[in-house]
Write an enzyme that holds these catalytic residues in place. Structure first.
Site, PDB file in Angstrom:
ATOM      1  N   GLY A 284       0.825  -1.188   0.081  1.00  0.00           N
ATOM      2  CA  GLY A 284      -0.158   0.252   0.105  1.00  0.00           C
ATOM      3  C   GLY A 284       0.871   1.348  -0.105  1.00  0.00           C
TER       4      GLY A 284
ATOM      5  N   ARG B 204      -1.226  -9.624   0.602  1.00  0.00           N
ATOM      6  CA  ARG B 204      -1.723 -10.279  -0.133  1.00  0.00           C
ATOM      7  C   ARG B 204      -1.122 -10.473  -1.455  1.00  0.00           C
ATOM      8  NH1 ARG B 204      -8.019  -8.341   1.389  1.00  0.00           N
ATOM      9  NH2 ARG B 204      -6.747  -6.560   0.826  1.00  0.00           N
TER      10      ARG B 204
ATOM     11  N   HIS C 264      -6.147  13.451  14.662  1.00  0.00           N
ATOM     12  CA  HIS C 264      -4.883  14.551  14.380  1.00  0.00           C
ATOM     13  C   HIS C 264      -5.311  15.733  15.342  1.00  0.00           C
ATOM     14  CE1 HIS C 264      -3.031  11.671  11.712  1.00  0.00           C
ATOM     15  NE2 HIS C 264      -3.712  12.215  10.597  1.00  0.00           N
TER      16      HIS C 264
ATOM     17  N   LYS D 178     -10.014  20.384   2.049  1.00  0.00           N
ATOM     18  CA  LYS D 178      -9.341  20.113   0.866  1.00  0.00           C
ATOM     19  C   LYS D 178      -9.580  21.302  -0.092  1.00  0.00           C
ATOM     20  CE  LYS D 178      -8.243  15.772   2.205  1.00  0.00           C
ATOM     21  NZ  LYS D 178      -6.789  15.059   1.714  1.00  0.00           N
TER      22      LYS D 178
END
Length: 523
Positions: free
Chosen positions: A21, A52, A247, A344
């Site tokens: 990942g 995996r 956070h 964002k």
């Protein structure tokens, strides 16, 4: 930093589960390499990948290259040596036999003799859906019987108070609290450590860190990039769960805690927990949600509205911006709003804490000016710690200008954030890691309003891609007593010699002129 045993009688294994990942590629392996390069890792450490996907070491090494920060002037033999200590293992997360093979691989590399102590770290860089299976199989098949075992878990830590209790029960049934490291890389920033000392060892801050002197505190996490990585996860969890419930709440706890009884790790964590217990459950009226839309000026196909992305449902109401006003029911913090905002696709990338003091009254030339001071802890894009103050402009006229008192201590020998956290894990230092009961309180604070948002599906305030966010958010902060500086939010010119210190109204006025009218879609 606590000492790490590096004798030949102690073997260390570091297992990265979910190694294929993005987190492993972009953060974990670069940090491990940099620690190895600087001779900070235990001697003879072995690193294992488990996922995996079938990984070949040569291919995996190539995938890591863009993130490793390689310097051609450094010794390439050191880099090659690092990879000789990495071993790739393949397995299904729900297959106990695959974990048994992983344990056997660790035992082979650790070596076997009567005096050996084998210490093992399991870093879970995994989606939450497989968490229960992984922790159970690690506990049954992979733990060392001769040394310590530690497990590192990443957010999300559940999605509500009910879901988290299941998560917490499973985690605490398989591992002791002393073995669990709930990682939060914001707390590793040196500016947070510096502030902690600044507050408790300097009279000017220790005596004024209360509601008698502080008007408001704002914690901001702004990102100029749109939602791209982990888009499915983001659309399901939303920005409050993604950033605010971990956070930002940990930053709030560090800011508001009382002085710990001692330097013991658990004393500090106890004080963080006390603060979180005192935070009142957030009300929906104190929350504002936003979502970015196309500004009509961008040529980049990625810079479009949130629901215009091909990977986002067209009818999604998931907020990409949120502001929440929290209150702490304590003698020190009663009446001080803690304003959390995160978004964002904004005008800049910046993470900071702004502690705004109550203004003093300054009279000159027949005018009464309200002059606030502000302590700023900036975590990104670069770490800064400074006090914002007012001074007289040079010249004969009594005119004011903003100035900054720099308080940061720059030390090149300090390891970077993620590296510092990994060293703490090796050393067994849990000071900057959440305890499971801390996260339980955070979910108590946010779960009711999150449930209401999911049930009611309120339409968010829209804001243009690349803007400062919804104007309604600035108005909401102003209503709670937070003042915006002219030079900060919109980077206005300081050339006007008659500019006053209290510029919140003027700044908002200019912003309203430069920004389309933001209308409440529910009105």
């Amino acid at each position: 930093m606590l000492p790490i045993d590096t004798t030949n009688e102690v073997a260390y294994s570091f297992v990265v589960l979910g190694a294929s990942g993005r987190l492993a590629l972009s953060r974990i392996f670069p940090a491990l390499w940099q620690l190895y390069r600087d001779n900070r890792l235990p001697q003879g450490i072995k690193i294992f990948t488990f996922c995996r996907t079938k990984l070949e070491l040569r291919t995996f090494r190539i995938k890591c290259v863009p993130y490793m920060g390689l310097d051609k002037s450094r010794d390439p033999e050191k880099y090659n040596s690092f990879w000789t200590n990495v071993y790739c293992c393949e397995g299904q997360y729900d297959n106990a036999d695959d974990y048994a093979e992983l344990a056997a691989a660790m035992a082979r590399q650790e070596g076997r003799h009567d005096m050996l102590v084998a210490n093992r770290i399991f870093y879970l860089a995994l989606p939450p859906i497989v968490f229960d299976q992984v922790t159970l199989n690690i506990a049954r098949k992979c733990l060392s019987s001769t040394g310590w075992n530690r497990v590192v878990v990443e957010k999300p830590f559940g999605r509500s108070d009910v879901a988290y209790k299941v998560y917490q029960t499973q985690l605490c049934q398989t591992f002791k609290e002393s073995q669990i490291y709930m990682i939060d890389h914001y707390l590793s920033r040196q500016v947070i450590h510096n502030f902690f000392v600044l507050r408790f060892t300097n009279l000017i801050w220790s005596e004024t860190w209360n509601n008698k002197h502080i008007a408001a505190i704002m914690i901001s996490v702004k990102c100029e990039k749109p939602v791209q990585a982990r888009a499915d996860y983001f659309n399901q969890y939303g920005i409050i769960r993604d950033i605010m419930t971990n956070h930002m709440m940990q930053l709030l706890a560090m800011l508001a805690l009382e002085q710990p009884y001692s330097n013991d790790v658990e004393d500090l964590r106890d004080e963080r927990l006390k603060v979180l217990k005192q935070v009142l459950t957030v009300d929906f009226s104190d929350v504002l949600l936003g979502q970015y839309v196309n500004n009509g000026r961008e040529l980049d196909p990625a810079k479009v509205g949130y629901t215009q992305h091909s990977y986002i449902p067209k009818d999604s109401m998931t907020p990409t911006y949120a502001m929440a006003v929290l209150r702490i029911n304590s003698k020190r913090w009663t009446s001080v709003p803690f304003i959390l905002r995160v978004g964002k696709a904004l005008n800049e990338t910046k993470t900071e804490v702004r502690v705004q003091y109550k203004p003093t009254q300054c009279n000159h030339s027949g005018n009464s000016l309200s002059i606030p001071n502000e302590l700023v802890l900036r975590l990104a894009p670069r770490e800064q710690l400074f006090m914002r103050m007012m001074q007289k402009r040079p010249g004969p006229r009594m005119a004011l200008r903003e100035t900054e008192l720099d308080l940061i201590l720059r030390d090149r020998a300090v390891p970077a954030n993620y590296q510092a956290l990994l060293l703490d894990i090796f050393a067994g230092n849990q000071m900057m890691f959440m305890r499971t009961d801390e996260q339980c309180e955070i979910w108590r604070i946010f779960s009711p309003v999150l449930a209401e948002i999911e049930y009611e599906r309120p339409r968010p305030f829209y804001y243009e891609f690349g803007s400062c966010g919804p104007m309604a958010a600035y108005e909401m902060a102003a209503r709670h007593g937070f003042k915006f500086y002219e030079s900060d939010e919109w980077h206005a010119s300081l050339g006007n010699p008659n500019a006053t210190a209290d510029v919140s109204k003027a700044t908002l006025s200019r912003a309203q002129q430069a920004t389309p009218t933001w209308m409440n879609p529910l009105a």
